[in-house]
Design a protein around this motif. Structure first.
Motif, short mmCIF file in Angstrom:
data_model
loop_
_atom_site.label_atom_id
_atom_site.label_comp_id
_atom_site.label_asym_id
_atom_site.label_seq_id
_atom_site.Cartn_x
_atom_site.Cartn_y
_atom_site.Cartn_z
N ASP A 1 -18.85 33.19 4.96
CA ASP A 1 -19.63 34.30 4.41
C ASP A 1 -18.75 35.45 3.91
O ASP A 1 -19.23 36.41 3.31
CB ASP A 1 -20.65 34.81 5.42
CG ASP A 1 -20.03 35.34 6.71
OD1 ASP A 1 -18.77 35.33 6.81
OD2 ASP A 1 -20.78 35.74 7.61
N GLN A 2 -17.43 35.36 4.14
CA GLN A 2 -16.50 36.39 3.67
C GLN A 2 -15.93 36.05 2.29
O GLN A 2 -15.27 36.88 1.67
CB GLN A 2 -15.35 36.56 4.68
CG GLN A 2 -15.80 37.06 6.04
CD GLN A 2 -14.67 37.07 7.06
OE1 GLN A 2 -13.58 36.54 6.80
NE2 GLN A 2 -14.91 37.65 8.21
N PHE A 3 -16.19 34.82 1.83
CA PHE A 3 -15.65 34.43 0.53
C PHE A 3 -16.41 35.17 -0.57
O PHE A 3 -17.63 35.31 -0.52
CB PHE A 3 -15.80 32.92 0.33
CG PHE A 3 -15.02 32.36 -0.82
CD1 PHE A 3 -13.65 32.13 -0.70
CD2 PHE A 3 -15.64 32.08 -2.04
CE1 PHE A 3 -12.92 31.62 -1.78
CE2 PHE A 3 -14.91 31.57 -3.10
CZ PHE A 3 -13.55 31.34 -2.97
N PRO A 4 -15.69 35.67 -1.59
CA PRO A 4 -16.35 36.45 -2.65
C PRO A 4 -17.45 35.64 -3.35
O PRO A 4 -17.37 34.43 -3.48
CB PRO A 4 -15.21 36.78 -3.61
CG PRO A 4 -13.97 36.66 -2.80
CD PRO A 4 -14.23 35.58 -1.80
N LYS A 5 -18.44 36.36 -3.84
CA LYS A 5 -19.53 35.73 -4.58
C LYS A 5 -18.99 35.09 -5.85
O LYS A 5 -18.18 35.68 -6.57
CB LYS A 5 -20.59 36.78 -4.93
CG LYS A 5 -21.78 36.23 -5.72
CD LYS A 5 -22.79 37.33 -5.99
CE LYS A 5 -23.91 36.85 -6.91
NZ LYS A 5 -24.64 35.69 -6.35
N VAL A 6 -19.44 33.86 -6.11
CA VAL A 6 -19.03 33.14 -7.32
C VAL A 6 -20.30 32.70 -8.06
O VAL A 6 -21.13 31.98 -7.50
CB VAL A 6 -18.17 31.90 -6.99
CG1 VAL A 6 -17.81 31.15 -8.26
CG2 VAL A 6 -16.91 32.31 -6.23
N ASN A 7 -20.45 33.15 -9.27
CA ASN A 7 -21.63 32.78 -10.05
C ASN A 7 -21.50 31.36 -10.60
O ASN A 7 -20.39 30.88 -10.86
CB ASN A 7 -21.83 33.76 -11.21
CG ASN A 7 -22.15 35.16 -10.73
OD1 ASN A 7 -22.86 35.34 -9.74
ND2 ASN A 7 -21.62 36.16 -11.41
N ASN A 8 -22.61 30.70 -10.77
CA ASN A 8 -22.61 29.38 -11.40
C ASN A 8 -22.10 29.50 -12.84
O ASN A 8 -22.28 30.53 -13.50
CB ASN A 8 -24.01 28.79 -11.40
CG ASN A 8 -24.47 28.41 -10.01
OD1 ASN A 8 -23.65 28.08 -9.14
ND2 ASN A 8 -25.77 28.45 -9.77
N HIS A 9 -21.46 28.44 -13.30
CA HIS A 9 -20.94 28.41 -14.67
C HIS A 9 -21.48 27.16 -15.34
O HIS A 9 -21.36 26.06 -14.78
CB HIS A 9 -19.41 28.40 -14.65
CG HIS A 9 -18.78 28.65 -15.98
ND1 HIS A 9 -18.85 27.74 -17.02
CD2 HIS A 9 -18.08 29.71 -16.46
CE1 HIS A 9 -18.22 28.21 -18.07
NE2 HIS A 9 -17.74 29.41 -17.76
N PRO A 10 -22.07 27.28 -16.51
CA PRO A 10 -22.71 26.11 -17.15
C PRO A 10 -21.74 24.98 -17.47
O PRO A 10 -22.16 23.82 -17.58
CB PRO A 10 -23.31 26.69 -18.44
CG PRO A 10 -22.54 27.96 -18.70
CD PRO A 10 -22.20 28.50 -17.35
#
Length: 254
Positions: A105-114
């Motif tokens: 839960d400490q890992f930075p947020k990563v958005n999905n990539h198409p």
């Protein structure tokens, strides 16, 4: 969180000899893999003690057709200057690894990539995974790459290892192995093909590990003198310690 040390890191190989000074690790299934054929010192040796151990390991490896010797030293202790000087004078390559840990839960947020898709390796995509690994490992020679394929096949059948494949626009682009234990999941062999680097593939491979193992402590080892360690620091990994190692490659006539 349990007290994580280098002892939590998975190492292939069996103990051939163990005494008060060191363990000798040997992996007959892949003699060319330096990280699985080495001596692990329990305490920092004197120059004379190191020389004796090196002569023993060189003779053992010579009998098995191996052209290297490798040694690791107690964690969080730099070898004395006299020993470091001996390494320099005797043609040893010296470096150190660093141990890192993170809670998922400490890992930075990563958005999905198409354009990026990360898949667990299955029978359906295993051939693509193996081809990618082979092309990557050719950097270390054809024989190494061939033997590494066999290792990947063994890992695929191991219930304690999960392999991930990253696709970029449906082309195999990166991979990682995850070694699973009761409390930890170890990121191992994280790699992205050079032509696909700097596109966020490495981060998304790691994020897949975090998502698959939300209740485990994620651990990894990084080369202390390489740039990926800087990425891990930016990603909120916690540095836990270091471990020195020395190795030497022999020519045919040595």
């Amino acid at each position: 969180m349990e007290n994580i040390t280098f002892r939590n890191i998975h190492n292939l190989g069996q103990v051939v000899i163990e005494n008060d000074q060191y363990k000798h690790i040997h992996y007959p299934d892949m003699l060319i893999r330096y990280d699985s054929n080495y001596i692990e010192f329990k305490r920092t040796p004197s120059v004379a003690e190191f020389r004796d151990a090196a002569n023993y390991l060189r003779e053992f490896h010579r009998k098995h057709g191996q052209k290297h010797v490798k040694f690791t030293f107690p964690e969080n202790k730099q070898p004395a200057e006299e020993l470091m000087g001996y390494f320099r004078d005797s043609g040893y390559e010296v470096g150190y690894n660093e141990l890192y840990v993170i809670q998922p839960d400490q890992f930075p947020k990563v958005n999905n990539h198409p354009d990026i898709e990360v898949q667990a390796v299955t029978d359906e995509n295993f051939d693509a995974f193996i081809l990618l690994q082979y092309e990557t490992d050719l950097e270390f020679g054809e024989e190494f790459a061939k033997q590494k394929v066999d290792l990947h096949k063994r890992n695929f059948k191991d219930r304690n290892i999960l392999q991930f494949l990253a696709l970029y626009k449906r082309f195999p682009a990166g991979s990682v192995d995850v070694i699973i234990s009761d409390n930890t999941a170890e990121i191992d062999g994280l790699s992205v093909k050079e032509s696909f680097q700097k596109k966020g593939i490495g981060s998304r491979l790691q994020k897949s590990v975090m998502d698959h193992f939300p209740d485990k402590t994620i651990i990894l080892v990084a080369d202390g003198e390489d740039t990926p360690r800087e990425m891990y620091v930016r990603q909120n990994y916690q540095y836990l310690g270091f471990k020195y190692e020395a190795q030497k490659i022999y020519n045919e006539d040595d």
